[in-house]
Design a protein around this motif. Structure first.
Motif, PDB file in Angstrom:
ATOM      1  N   TYR A 356     -16.670  -8.578  10.649  1.00 52.05           N
ATOM      2  CA  TYR A 356     -15.518  -8.581   9.929  1.00 52.05           C
ATOM      3  C   TYR A 356     -14.207  -8.650  10.574  1.00 52.05           C
ATOM      4  CZ  TYR A 356     -12.023  -7.440   6.301  1.00 52.05           C
ATOM      5  OH  TYR A 356     -11.050  -7.326   5.655  1.00 52.05           O
ATOM      6  N   LEU A 357     -14.140  -7.689  11.518  1.00 46.33           N
ATOM      7  CA  LEU A 357     -13.082  -7.541  12.294  1.00 46.33           C
ATOM      8  C   LEU A 357     -12.504  -8.817  13.115  1.00 46.33           C
ATOM      9  CD1 LEU A 357     -12.875  -3.669  13.332  1.00 46.33           C
ATOM     10  CD2 LEU A 357     -11.521  -5.063  11.835  1.00 46.33           C
ATOM     11  N   LYS A 358     -13.941  -9.604  13.631  1.00 47.79           N
ATOM     12  CA  LYS A 358     -13.699 -10.739  14.545  1.00 47.79           C
ATOM     13  C   LYS A 358     -13.176 -11.725  13.592  1.00 47.79           C
ATOM     14  CE  LYS A 358     -17.037  -9.621  17.967  1.00 47.79           C
ATOM     15  NZ  LYS A 358     -18.366  -9.921  18.564  1.00 47.79           N
ATOM     16  N   ARG A 359     -13.555 -12.041  12.125  1.00 46.56           N
ATOM     17  CA  ARG A 359     -13.168 -12.850  11.445  1.00 46.56           C
ATOM     18  C   ARG A 359     -11.665 -12.746  10.847  1.00 46.56           C
ATOM     19  NH1 ARG A 359     -16.872 -15.351   6.431  1.00 46.56           N
ATOM     20  NH2 ARG A 359     -18.420 -15.680   8.276  1.00 46.56           N
ATOM     21  N   TYR A 360     -11.453 -11.377  10.715  1.00 48.44           N
ATOM     22  CA  TYR A 360     -10.254 -10.996   9.954  1.00 48.44           C
ATOM     23  C   TYR A 360      -9.669  -9.785  10.712  1.00 48.44           C
ATOM     24  CZ  TYR A 360     -12.876 -13.206   6.174  1.00 48.44           C
ATOM     25  OH  TYR A 360     -13.711 -14.022   5.134  1.00 48.44           O
ATOM     26  N   PRO A 361      -9.045 -10.353  11.824  1.00 49.69           N
ATOM     27  CA  PRO A 361      -8.633  -9.235  12.813  1.00 49.69           C
ATOM     28  C   PRO A 361      -7.195  -8.746  12.306  1.00 49.69           C
ATOM     29  CG  PRO A 361      -8.290 -11.436  13.577  1.00 49.69           C
ATOM     30  CD  PRO A 361      -9.037 -11.572  12.356  1.00 49.69           C
ATOM     31  N   GLU A 362      -6.499  -9.475  11.441  1.00 50.88           N
ATOM     32  CA  GLU A 362      -5.156  -8.836  10.669  1.00 50.88           C
ATOM     33  C   GLU A 362      -5.375  -8.508   9.335  1.00 50.88           C
ATOM     34  OE1 GLU A 362      -2.666  -8.775  12.816  1.00 50.88           O
ATOM     35  OE2 GLU A 362      -3.826  -9.581  14.277  1.00 50.88           O
ATOM     36  N   SER A 363      -6.458  -8.154   8.867  1.00 54.30           N
ATOM     37  CA  SER A 363      -6.792  -7.752   7.544  1.00 54.30           C
ATOM     38  C   SER A 363      -6.146  -6.550   7.177  1.00 54.30           C
ATOM     39  CB  SER A 363      -8.204  -7.621   7.303  1.00 54.30           C
ATOM     40  OG  SER A 363      -8.766  -6.807   6.092  1.00 54.30           O
ATOM     41  N   GLN A 364      -5.639  -6.495   6.035  1.00 56.67           N
ATOM     42  CA  GLN A 364      -5.005  -5.041   5.505  1.00 56.67           C
ATOM     43  C   GLN A 364      -6.037  -4.007   5.606  1.00 56.67           C
ATOM     44  OE1 GLN A 364      -3.320  -5.859   1.614  1.00 56.67           O
ATOM     45  NE2 GLN A 364      -1.568  -6.868   2.523  1.00 56.67           N
ATOM     46  N   SER A 365      -7.251  -4.143   5.625  1.00 56.50           N
ATOM     47  CA  SER A 365      -8.138  -3.370   5.351  1.00 56.50           C
ATOM     48  C   SER A 365      -8.780  -2.841   6.831  1.00 56.50           C
ATOM     49  CB  SER A 365      -9.623  -3.917   4.779  1.00 56.50           C
ATOM     50  OG  SER A 365      -9.234  -4.286   3.257  1.00 56.50           O
ATOM     51  N   GLN A 366      -8.265  -3.637   7.767  1.00 62.01           N
ATOM     52  CA  GLN A 366      -8.891  -3.366   8.978  1.00 62.01           C
ATOM     53  C   GLN A 366      -9.101  -1.882   9.879  1.00 62.01           C
ATOM     54  OE1 GLN A 366      -6.210  -4.270  12.615  1.00 62.01           O
ATOM     55  NE2 GLN A 366      -4.763  -4.838  11.201  1.00 62.01           N
ATOM     56  N   TYR A 367      -7.981  -1.017   9.178  1.00 69.33           N
ATOM     57  CA  TYR A 367      -7.913   0.201   9.688  1.00 69.33           C
ATOM     58  C   TYR A 367      -9.191   1.114   8.754  1.00 69.33           C
ATOM     59  CZ  TYR A 367      -3.546  -1.225  11.541  1.00 69.33           C
ATOM     60  OH  TYR A 367      -2.581  -1.870  12.038  1.00 69.33           O
ATOM     61  N   ARG A 368      -9.324   0.797   7.789  1.00 65.87           N
ATOM     62  CA  ARG A 368     -10.372   1.528   6.695  1.00 65.87           C
ATOM     63  C   ARG A 368     -11.432   0.994   7.450  1.00 65.87           C
ATOM     64  NH1 ARG A 368      -8.673   4.850   4.352  1.00 65.87           N
ATOM     65  NH2 ARG A 368     -10.771   5.075   3.604  1.00 65.87           N
ATOM     66  N   VAL A 369     -11.817  -0.151   7.679  1.00 65.05           N
ATOM     67  CA  VAL A 369     -12.977  -0.553   8.615  1.00 65.05           C
ATOM     68  C   VAL A 369     -13.262   0.089   9.808  1.00 65.05           C
ATOM     69  CG1 VAL A 369     -14.189  -2.576   9.452  1.00 65.05           C
ATOM     70  CG2 VAL A 369     -13.042  -2.836   7.213  1.00 65.05           C
ATOM     71  N   LYS A 370     -12.302   0.139  10.601  1.00 66.38           N
ATOM     72  CA  LYS A 370     -12.418   0.741  11.910  1.00 66.38           C
ATOM     73  C   LYS A 370     -12.925   2.397  11.312  1.00 66.38           C
ATOM     74  CE  LYS A 370      -9.418  -1.943  14.514  1.00 66.38           C
ATOM     75  NZ  LYS A 370      -7.927  -2.094  15.234  1.00 66.38           N
ATOM     76  N   ILE A 371     -12.303   2.962  10.525  1.00 64.27           N
ATOM     77  CA  ILE A 371     -12.814   4.335  10.195  1.00 64.27           C
ATOM     78  C   ILE A 371     -14.042   4.521   9.789  1.00 64.27           C
ATOM     79  CG2 ILE A 371     -12.569   6.166   8.832  1.00 64.27           C
ATOM     80  CD1 ILE A 371      -9.628   5.671   8.441  1.00 64.27           C
ATOM     81  N   ALA A 372     -14.724   3.373   9.347  1.00 69.01           N
ATOM     82  CA  ALA A 372     -16.159   3.312   8.843  1.00 69.01           C
ATOM     83  C   ALA A 372     -17.002   3.035  10.118  1.00 69.01           C
ATOM     84  CB  ALA A 372     -16.292   2.360   7.759  1.00 69.01           C
ATOM     85  N   MET A 373     -16.466   2.429  10.994  1.00 67.38           N
ATOM     86  CA  MET A 373     -17.345   2.211  12.214  1.00 67.38           C
ATOM     87  C   MET A 373     -17.397   3.266  13.096  1.00 67.38           C
ATOM     88  SD  MET A 373     -15.584  -1.663  13.449  1.00 67.38           S
ATOM     89  CE  MET A 373     -16.450  -1.791  14.776  1.00 67.38           C
ATOM     90  N   SER A 399      -0.911   1.855  10.745  1.00 64.75           N
ATOM     91  CA  SER A 399      -2.269   2.457   9.834  1.00 64.75           C
ATOM     92  C   SER A 399      -1.770   3.201   8.725  1.00 64.75           C
ATOM     93  CB  SER A 399      -3.159   3.359  10.768  1.00 64.75           C
ATOM     94  OG  SER A 399      -2.374   4.266  11.229  1.00 64.75           O
ATOM     95  N   GLY A 400      -0.738   3.732   8.567  1.00 63.99           N
ATOM     96  CA  GLY A 400      -0.105   4.400   7.499  1.00 63.99           C
ATOM     97  C   GLY A 400      -1.097   5.678   7.003  1.00 63.99           C
ATOM     98  N   LEU A 401      -1.394   5.713   5.975  1.00 63.35           N
ATOM     99  CA  LEU A 401      -2.171   6.896   5.322  1.00 63.35           C
ATOM    100  C   LEU A 401      -3.615   7.000   6.058  1.00 63.35           C
ATOM    101  CD1 LEU A 401      -1.091   7.210   1.526  1.00 63.35           C
ATOM    102  CD2 LEU A 401      -0.434   8.699   3.669  1.00 63.35           C
ATOM    103  N   SER A 402      -4.220   5.514   6.417  1.00 62.88           N
ATOM    104  CA  SER A 402      -5.480   5.519   6.915  1.00 62.88           C
ATOM    105  C   SER A 402      -5.334   6.565   8.466  1.00 62.88           C
ATOM    106  CB  SER A 402      -5.919   4.418   7.352  1.00 62.88           C
ATOM    107  OG  SER A 402      -6.109   3.616   5.962  1.00 62.88           O
TER     108      SER A 402
END
Length: 920
Positions: A356-373, A399-402
């Motif tokens: 996901y991060l490779k396909r959408y490196p600038e996604s708004q969800s990237q920080y939440r995905v990194k926490i899950a990783m 990253s804000g609240l994340s």
């Protein structure tokens, strides 16, 4: 006079009752419970009885006088469980309140609360005894049901509602009378180091650490896309729109649970199969593939069949491999990844997150995905890389609240792997750094408390753990972990040395508030330990059966070990050592791989030791030898317990085997001196009933006196520090010293020691009876007759005042007093002593010699008739034959002398010379 005294007591009691004020009653009807609350006393002295009155089962409670308003409330009570209430006169000026119950299965549950002190009586319907009424809590305000939010909140919002709805929620208003939870606090001066050390032999259950929940999957599901097919007049379009209608049945997020239609998943899938056969190259193929994947995913959510999950994942993967809607594919990738995460397939989840991060490196969800990783890596035991990712998220300003969430999650990772010191450090740092957000993360406070609990048994650390738990209960009363916190509070209070009433109160409250939780189950087991001493065997077995059911369904670790220890402790408190050992030994033998075998063995040895101690205290020294012999080659082998060796010495002493007793005492003495002042001594004093060196020296001196080796006895007595002795030990010390000095021809020292004791004694006078008797004997033997008489008078005064002196001691005192008085020529005193002795004890003891001696005093005084009167009863008792014969011989001799004097008086030559001047 007696009537006046009783009247005074009656008046005093009445005044005291009125001075305290009357008792107030509060009534409340709640769901499934009638709540009766008594207030107005700091301490409660009440009596609860059940019975039958006519067709009614009754429950009566006696309390101090109830105020008139409360009486009206009680008499007008309307309850589904209570038919009527009567107020009667109880004992000791109390009111007896009788509740007439509507059915046989209505039960009453009484308990006392602290701060404020209240006596509570709850009535409930006992439909299923296996279910506790504990969760039927008096909630004066109804707790609103929090509706499920559609939009995702920050992770910290899990404090607003427990993530699991299975646990009952405690309403906060219950603590309105004690908002600071003082009932759960302990002052520093109340803390006992011995209790903390003793807790090392206890077993505690690991409760689950609290983690910030991963709510992303739920957010994705709640934000499901709405598929649309533009209307045209073609048959293909009409059939495609029909498939869409079938797909949407029961899926509309806007429909309530009451109006939502039943889903048509099976019909949709069948129709889809027919549609594809008719239109293999349909222009709606992509939309229909999305709907098919969602359908199988929905079936998996409802039925949990693995085949549905795999089908859904394969379909989603197929969609991701083909070009399509980027927004939908963004969602699908995260949906697939979080789904694998939910199923604990962390490797598949991590791989998908990475893609996901490779396909959408600038996604708004990237920080939440990194926490899950990071969470995936932690679950895969790669804690270092997990923390590294969380650090990157936290340090990124975008990253804000994340970023805040990532910081708070780091402590969770260390807490879960039980790296308690690191967890505490992380939580301390994050709370300081993000103090404004701390209230959104209860995990920090709870996990810090739990980590401190397990970190060590340091007094300061345990006190801080207790305070953190109490703070957590105050701040987050609805959190599902609050039940664990309250049960742990009870354990901490016990570890720190609080009273049994206080720590059991926390366990009771855990059960009462959270009766269906795991923590309440553990609290029930702990309370069973306290209740076993007063329970009947059938009641114990019923409770154990209920606990076994709880253990079978519980996810907590080590419950079988915990249950066994608690039950064994209950029987131990009951002094049923055999039953306690049965539980401990059976578990030890049947569970050879348990991690707690060392704890079990130490408890087994402790129980065996107390078996021996109980036998020795009961003067059954043969049983003590039997217990030791049975266990010496098994449980007591290599136990190295000093107190067991000491008990063996005591048993040998009681069995009159001085050489073996001396041998054991000397071994004990050497070990005591070798550990004096060390940490080992402090710990042994907690786990063993260690004698003092003074006590052992006294035992040795006693044995050497028994053997007649007075020199060695004196050597041991010189080692004794008299100021450290208990009352009984001091008396033994002085008695032994006097015996030794007497045998060593130093009577003045013997008498001096005894005199010093009786002149400085500040304990119970009755304990001095043997000392006074021995002192009087020594004074008599050394011709200190007046002093001996004085000592005997003091002893007899004590006997008269206390009426607790042993009969044998008082008999010897009267006999010696008579002898001393005779020697002092105080015959009246001697006569009084013998007369009092015979009057008091002749009916219960064989005092024939004393009756003879009493008569002998009269005889020697020339009062033969009085002597004959005293001796007369001896003739009727065969066992007093020898004394009767002596008495008769004296009387015959006296009679012969009288006759001889008369005969001699009749002979002229023996007649007295006539006075001069008499006429012949």
């Amino acid at each position: 006079m007696l009537r006046t005294f009783v009247l005074l007591i009656f008046c005093a009691t009445s005044l005291e009752t009125f001075a305290q004020g009357t008792v107030h009653v509060f009534l409340e009807e709640m769901k499934d419970v009638t709540h009766v609350e008594f207030a107005g006393r700091e301490t409660w002295n009440y009596k609860l009885d059940s019975g039958v009155n006519g067709k009614y089962k009754t429950l009566s409670i006696e309390v101090d006088k109830v105020d008139p308003k409360s009486i009206v409330l009680l008499k007008t009570l309307r309850s589904p469980f209570v038919e009527k209430v009567e107020i009667q006169n109880g004992t000791d000026l109390k009111d007896k309140i009788v509740f007439f119950l509507k059915s046989q299965d209505v039960q009453g549950f009484d308990y006392i609360t602290d701060q404020p002190s209240k006596l509570v009586l709850d009535f409930y319907q006992d439909v299923d005894k296996s279910k506790m009424i504990a969760n039927k809590l008096p909630d004066k305000k109804k707790v609103a049901v929090v509706s499920k939010k559609v939009n995702r909140k920050p992770a910290g919002d899990f404090i607003l509602q427990p993530s699991s709805t299975s646990a009952p929620v405690a309403p906060t208003n219950l603590d309105g009378d004690d908002p600071d939870y003082k009932r759960f606090q302990i002052a520093d001066y109340e803390i006992k180091d011995s209790s903390i050390i003793a807790s090392k032999l206890n077993l505690y259950i690991h409760y689950p650490m609290m983690q910030v929940p991963v709510e992303d999957l739920q957010a994705l599901l709640e934000a499901a896309p709405q598929y649309e097919i533009e209307k045209t007049n073609s048959d293909e379009n009409k059939k495609a729109r029909l498939l869409l209608t079938l797909f949407n049945k029961g899926r509309s997020a806007n429909e309530s649970s009451h109006t939502k239609e039943r889903s048509r998943d099976a019909v949709f899938l069948t129709a889809l199969e027919l549609f594809r056969k008719e239109y293999p190259n349909s222009q709606y193929q992509e939309q229909l593939l999305y709907m098919e994947a969602d359908t199988y995913y929905g079936l998996w959510q409802k039925q949990k069949r693995p085949i549905d999950f795999e089908t859904a994942m394969n379909l989603y993967t197929k969609l991701l491999l083909s070009p399509g809607n980027p927004t939908l594919q963004d969602r699908i990738m995260r949906l697939v990844a979080y789904s694998y995460f939910t199923k604990d397939d962390y490797m598949s989840a991590f791989t998908m997150f990475e893609k996901y991060l490779k396909r959408y490196p600038e996604s708004q969800s990237q920080y939440r995905v990194k926490i899950a990783m990071a969470l995936c890596l932690a679950r895969l035991n790669n804690l270092a890389d997990a923390v590294k990712i969380l650090n990157q998220v936290e340090e990124n300003k975008k990253s804000g609240l994340s970023g805040v969430e990532a910081a708070y999650r780091k402590g969770d990772l260390y807490a879960v792997v039980r790296d308690y010191q690191k967890a505490i450090s992380e939580y301390d740092n994050v709370i300081k750094k993000y103090s404004k957000e701390s209230s959104q993360y209860p995990n920090a406070l709870y996990n810090t408390a739990e980590s401190r609990f397990w970190l060590n048994r340091d007094k300061e650390n345990l006190k801080r753990s207790l305070n953190d738990y109490v703070e957590f209960i105050k701040k987050y009363p609805k959190n599902e972990h609050v039940s664990y916190a309250m049960e742990r509070v009870g354990e901490l209070l016990e570890i720190l040395g609080a009273s049994e009433k206080k720590f059991n109160g926390a366990f009771i409250e855990t059960i009462y508030r959270y009766g269906e939780t795991e923590a309440a189950g553990v609290a029930k087991i702990r309370l069973l330990r306290a209740r076993i001493p007063s329970m009947k065997e059938k009641e114990i077995n019923d409770e154990i059966a209920s606990i076994n059911k709880f253990i079978q369904t519980s996810q907590l670790e080590k419950l079988k070990e915990f249950k066994t220890i608690m039950i064994a402790d209950g029987y131990y408190s009951r002094k049923n050592y055999d039953e306690s050992l049965k539980y401990l030994i059976s578990f030890y033998q049947e569970n050879p791989l348990s991690n707690y075998l060392d704890v079990f063995k130490k408890r087994i040895v402790q129980t065996i030791k107390d078996q021996m101690a109980y036998a020795v205290q009961s003067d059954d020294y043969l049983k003590a030898f039997q217990i030791y012999g049975k266990n010496s080659s098994v449980w007591l082998k290599d136990s190295n317990r000093i107190d067991v060796e000491y008990l063996l010495g005591r048993a040998f002493e009681e069995a009159a085997v001085p050489d073996e007793a001396i041998k054991k005492y000397q071994e004990v003495l050497n070990k005591l001196y070798s550990i004096r002042g060390s940490q080992e001594e402090r710990e042994r004093k907690v786990f063993e009933a260690l004698p003092t060196t003074d006590e052992v020296h006294l035992n040795l001196a006693s044995m050497f006196v028994f053997k007649g080796d007075y020199g060695k006895a004196l050597d041991n007595l010189k080692e004794v520090q008299e100021k450290n002795l208990t009352d009984d030990e001091r008396i033994l010390f002085v008695s032994l010293s006097s015996s030794v000095y007497e045998k060593l021809n130093q009577p003045e020292l013997a008498i001096s020691n005894l005199n010093k004791l009786v002149s400085t004694w500040r304990g119970q006078p009755v304990k001095l009876s043997e000392v006074y008797l021995r002192l009087a004997h020594l004074q008599y033997k050394n011709n200190l007759l007046e002093a001996s008489l004085q000592s005997l008078n003091q002893l007899l005064d004590i006997s008269r005042d206390t009426k607790t002196i042993a009969d044998e001691t008082e008999i010897k005192a009267f006999e010696l007093k008579a002898q001393v008085a005779e020697k002092l020529k105080k015959l009246d005193v001697a006569l009084d002593a013998y007369n009092m002795l015979l009057e008091k004890y002749e009916d219960s003891h064989s005092l024939y010699s004393d009756r003879y001696k009493l008569g002998e005093i009269y005889f020697n005084k020339g009062e033969v008739k009085e002597a004959e009167k005293v001796w007369s009863p001896l003739q009727d008792k065969p066992e007093a034959k020898i004394w009767s014969q002596l008495a008769q011989e004296n009387l015959k001799d006296s009679l012969w002398k009288d006759e001889y004097k008369k005969y001699m008086g009749r002979i002229p030559a023996m007649a007295p010379e006539q006075k001069k001047g008499d006429k012949k």
